[in-house]
Design a protein around this motif. Sequence first.
Motif, mmCIF file in Angstrom:
data_model
loop_
_atom_site.group_PDB
_atom_site.id
_atom_site.type_symbol
_atom_site.label_atom_id
_atom_site.label_comp_id
_atom_site.label_asym_id
_atom_site.label_seq_id
_atom_site.Cartn_x
_atom_site.Cartn_y
_atom_site.Cartn_z
ATOM 1 N N LYS A 85 0.802 -1.205 0.000
ATOM 2 C CA LYS A 85 0.000 0.000 0.000
ATOM 3 C C LYS A 85 0.847 1.272 0.000
ATOM 4 C CE LYS A 85 -3.010 1.798 3.229
ATOM 5 N NZ LYS A 85 -3.609 1.597 4.546
ATOM 6 N N THR A 151 -4.100 -6.612 0.541
ATOM 7 C CA THR A 151 -4.655 -5.382 -0.004
ATOM 8 C C THR A 151 -3.539 -4.505 -0.589
ATOM 9 O OG1 THR A 151 -6.187 -3.591 0.437
ATOM 10 C CG2 THR A 151 -4.543 -3.997 2.110
ATOM 11 N N GLY A 152 -3.906 -3.635 -1.546
ATOM 12 C CA GLY A 152 -2.905 -2.775 -2.160
ATOM 13 C C GLY A 152 -2.227 -3.428 -3.340
ATOM 14 N N THR A 153 -2.733 -4.601 -3.766
ATOM 15 C CA THR A 153 -2.150 -5.304 -4.900
ATOM 16 C C THR A 153 -3.145 -5.310 -6.060
ATOM 17 O OG1 THR A 153 -3.080 -7.373 -4.147
ATOM 18 C CG2 THR A 153 -0.882 -6.844 -3.373
ATOM 19 N N GLU A 156 -6.678 -8.175 -5.894
ATOM 20 C CA GLU A 156 -8.076 -8.069 -5.485
ATOM 21 C C GLU A 156 -9.001 -7.965 -6.692
ATOM 22 O OE1 GLU A 156 -9.028 -5.609 -1.709
ATOM 23 O OE2 GLU A 156 -7.042 -5.019 -2.339
ATOM 24 N N GLN A 157 -8.598 -7.108 -7.645
ATOM 25 C CA GLN A 157 -9.428 -6.926 -8.842
ATOM 26 C C GLN A 157 -9.414 -8.162 -9.741
ATOM 27 O OE1 GLN A 157 -8.164 -3.145 -10.414
ATOM 28 N NE2 GLN A 157 -10.272 -2.463 -10.659
ATOM 29 N N ALA A 160 -11.808 -10.706 -8.441
ATOM 30 C CA ALA A 160 -13.194 -10.357 -8.758
ATOM 31 C C ALA A 160 -13.499 -10.678 -10.217
ATOM 32 C CB ALA A 160 -13.424 -8.886 -8.470
ATOM 33 N N VAL A 172 -14.070 -12.555 -0.199
ATOM 34 C CA VAL A 172 -12.677 -12.118 -0.143
ATOM 35 C C VAL A 172 -12.411 -11.459 1.200
ATOM 36 C CG1 VAL A 172 -13.145 -9.876 -1.214
ATOM 37 C CG2 VAL A 172 -10.863 -10.829 -1.325
ATOM 38 N N ILE A 173 -11.267 -11.823 1.811
ATOM 39 C CA ILE A 173 -10.848 -11.150 3.043
ATOM 40 C C ILE A 173 -9.477 -10.560 2.764
ATOM 41 C CG2 ILE A 173 -10.475 -11.357 5.524
ATOM 42 C CD1 ILE A 173 -12.165 -14.172 3.952
ATOM 43 N N ALA A 174 -9.387 -9.225 2.820
ATOM 44 C CA ALA A 174 -8.160 -8.526 2.428
ATOM 45 C C ALA A 174 -7.393 -8.055 3.647
ATOM 46 C CB ALA A 174 -8.515 -7.336 1.542
ATOM 47 N N PHE A 175 -6.111 -8.399 3.724
ATOM 48 C CA PHE A 175 -5.274 -8.049 4.864
ATOM 49 C C PHE A 175 -4.216 -7.033 4.448
ATOM 50 C CE2 PHE A 175 -7.097 -12.122 5.628
ATOM 51 C CZ PHE A 175 -7.441 -12.085 6.973
ATOM 52 N N ALA A 176 -3.687 -6.320 5.461
ATOM 53 C CA ALA A 176 -2.735 -5.249 5.165
ATOM 54 C C ALA A 176 -1.368 -5.781 4.743
ATOM 55 C CB ALA A 176 -2.583 -4.333 6.372
ATOM 56 N N GLU A 180 0.085 -11.391 7.559
ATOM 57 C CA GLU A 180 -1.245 -11.541 8.148
ATOM 58 C C GLU A 180 -2.149 -12.354 7.224
ATOM 59 O OE1 GLU A 180 -1.900 -7.439 8.597
ATOM 60 O OE2 GLU A 180 -0.840 -7.328 10.504
ATOM 61 N N ALA A 184 -3.896 -15.951 8.392
ATOM 62 C CA ALA A 184 -5.339 -16.189 8.364
ATOM 63 C C ALA A 184 -5.647 -17.424 7.519
ATOM 64 C CB ALA A 184 -6.059 -14.968 7.809
ATOM 65 N N GLY B 71 -14.568 -2.444 -8.655
ATOM 66 C CA GLY B 71 -14.021 -3.674 -9.210
ATOM 67 C C GLY B 71 -13.479 -4.675 -8.211
ATOM 68 N N GLU B 83 -19.228 -5.730 -7.211
ATOM 69 C CA GLU B 83 -17.956 -5.235 -7.738
ATOM 70 C C GLU B 83 -18.132 -4.088 -8.732
ATOM 71 O OE1 GLU B 83 -18.837 -8.324 -7.365
ATOM 72 O OE2 GLU B 83 -17.156 -9.697 -7.104
ATOM 73 N N LEU B 152 -6.870 -14.746 15.775
ATOM 74 C CA LEU B 152 -6.171 -15.988 15.450
ATOM 75 C C LEU B 152 -6.474 -17.090 16.462
ATOM 76 C CD1 LEU B 152 -2.862 -14.394 14.219
ATOM 77 C CD2 LEU B 152 -4.633 -15.483 12.843
ATOM 78 N N VAL B 344 -7.923 -3.174 9.953
ATOM 79 C CA VAL B 344 -7.234 -3.556 8.726
ATOM 80 C C VAL B 344 -6.267 -4.714 8.968
ATOM 81 C CG1 VAL B 344 -5.387 -1.853 9.000
ATOM 82 C CG2 VAL B 344 -6.043 -2.586 6.725
ATOM 83 N N GLY B 347 -8.347 -7.818 8.505
ATOM 84 C CA GLY B 347 -9.159 -7.929 7.304
ATOM 85 C C GLY B 347 -10.629 -7.629 7.487
ATOM 86 N N SER B 361 -4.956 2.377 -2.970
ATOM 87 C CA SER B 361 -3.902 1.766 -3.766
ATOM 88 C C SER B 361 -4.341 1.531 -5.205
ATOM 89 C CB SER B 361 -3.396 0.481 -3.123
ATOM 90 O OG SER B 361 -4.462 -0.345 -2.810
ATOM 91 N N GLN B 362 -5.677 1.434 -5.430
ATOM 92 C CA GLN B 362 -6.106 1.259 -6.817
ATOM 93 C C GLN B 362 -6.114 2.578 -7.587
ATOM 94 O OE1 GLN B 362 -9.691 -0.975 -7.396
ATOM 95 N NE2 GLN B 362 -8.821 -2.821 -6.535
#
Lengths: 338, 401
Positions: A85, A151-153, A156-157, A160, A172-176, A180, A184, B71, B83, B152, B344, B347, B361-362
């Motif tokens: 990110k 996330t930040g990559t 993710e898109q 989808a 979807v579960i997005a982690f920083a 992490e 998970a 998206g 999306e 966890l 965050v 998640g 970031s997008q």
Amino acid sequence: MKRASLVLTLAVAATLPAGTVFAQTLKTVKDRGTLSCGVTHGLPGFSAPDDKGNWTGLDVDLCRAIAAVVLNDPTKIKFVPLSAKDRFTALQSGEIDVLSRNTTWTLSRDTQLGLNFGAVNYYDGQGFMVRKSLNIDSALKLDSASACVQTGTTNEQNLADYFKANKMKYEVIAFATADETLKAYEAGRCDTFTSDVSQVYAERLKLAKPEDHIVLPEVISKEPLATVVRHGDDQWLDIIKWTHYAMVNAEELGVTQKNVDEMMKSDKPEVKRLLGTDGNLGEQLGLTKDWAVRIVKTVGNYGESFDRNVGAGSKLNIARGLNRLWNQGGIQYAPPIR
Amino acid sequence: MTVEQRKPPRNLNLRLRRALGGRAGWGGFVAQLAFVAFLAWLGYEIYSNAQANLQSQRIATGFGFMQNTAGFAVSQALIPYQESDSYTRVFVVGLLNTLLVSVIGIIFATVLGFIVGLGRLSPNWLMSRLAGGYVELIRNLPLLFQILFWYLAVLATLPAPRQSVSLFGMFFLNNRGVIVPKPIGEAGFEPFLFALLTAILGSIALGVVARRRLFATGQRLKVWPFVLGMLFGLPLVSVLIFGKPVSFEMPVLRGFNFASGSRLIPEFVALLIALSTYTAAFIAEIVRAGVLSVHKGQMEAGASLGLSRGAALRLIVVPQALRVILPPLTNQYLNLTKNSSLAVAIGYPDLVSVFAGTTLSQTGQAIEIIAITMGVYLLISLVTSAIMNFYNWRISRSLAR
């Protein structure tokens, strides 16, 4: 922590004297005496510190090669670990000189962020890792699955798009951070861990029992991973691009870390131009004549760097695939040095 | 003996000068004006610099991106989301998720905090030590670790979907969360809701009447049979006339997950537990301090009137303590809301995760997105403060009477 650094960089960006352009990166780096290179927090094979604290990896090799040609010392590098990110902000604000951090080249990143992409040093694609116990052999059988992603990559898109195109449901579960995300997945929160295939292989080795997990054959996206620099400094962009191209050309011409001194005596015109025994091509880049010699002596040619870090000579043992040279069935193709 | 009151001079000019420049007079006014002008100039300079730098670096600016297609998917949305929706919708989804965990967290933390805080003051040795131990343990560990622990640790102990713990074949517990039957509104839904609402309002009105009567004449009215009758009778009548209000969609295991039914995701549960237990530890100390600030004679007076300890606390001590408790309690509410941005890490799709994370970031428009996000947190905090200040004002006023 991470958020604080992001806000700080934003504040710096906002308060810099108006009209500051980062035009002369080469001069800045030489004056400073160190190269500031943005890398991951630790992705085996690409950029990770070893047990002695030395950074190694394919992306790190590129940084070392740049330091070798610019500063004549591959150790004069400050490695700056960045999350997916925060990476672009760090480059935009001038905290790093070059981002060498398995970053996918996309149109919007190239145009919207004030950045330019150098050469693609790894052709990748997104893939999936699942538990063997699920007994599936294809990503098309992932309907209704939960996916852990960082996330930040671009992942993710892609995810989808892929599930939508194949009319499958998913969660979807997005982690920083990558760590992490993996934790998970290991704890059973997700059925699949998804990322660029090279990264999936690397993260798999961090699991308690890597042999219980498999990587599915589908590759669902194009991920050309490239170095990134700021927009508007053409000379610096040239140096970054041609450092990688010199490594690829060296492999093509059979110049290796071991035989480079011998090759200096070669009378093949292409080799002579690469190693600077003929002409002044290095100087045209703003470097020295022996620039390519320094690169090959430091990290070897592209093939050597690949094998040592991610290929057969490494724990990851990833096949060269698309990253073979163009004349060996791959798409690594460097413009000629002449 | 009369003391002549000192009256302020009537001179308007002088009063204006005092108000604007304080003791320093007009000189102070000029200094203040210069300071405000300096701040304005600084703000403008920062803004125009950022604008110029972004332009010279060719970084995209503006808020046009909010209309673009997001998206990407989000694991929990309180409003319909897919999306192909825009970043604006992503923003709303994230904001609602933040508000959801904050509001429920504040309720849980307050209840738990009052229980622990009063428990710590209890004459019962075991209870006060337990409460004390809880406070010292929880408030001295970093919140991020507690969130990760709950996430966890809880995930690790729960079974996979196919081995779910099931209750009556309707409720399921596994490492994808808690799955319950999903209520679907039927024809009788609206009349049912109306009947229930009428019953509740009627009960409240009855309570008020009974209370007035008690205060006025000392007569205690027996209201509970009427309340019970209304609460059960009215909805029952509505069901008999209009048909059943809801039907339930049962959770069914399909593929890897439960396909139908409603689901509480583990990220939400872990975050909620961590935030409420952590904040409760601080609230407990605030409650303890508040109660101790009320003179112990009040408690003794209650006891001498024949009130039990609980009744004396509830009727005499806590209302007076509230005045001391509320301002620091507001701080805790604000902390909880802001701390929810740690989501965050595990998640949970809160505002920071989906908007200041994925969206940032997008699109790469860091300055705009961070500014919006900071503005939203500021707004939430100011609204919370305003509500609490209003409540505090009301309590102080009623006590002062």
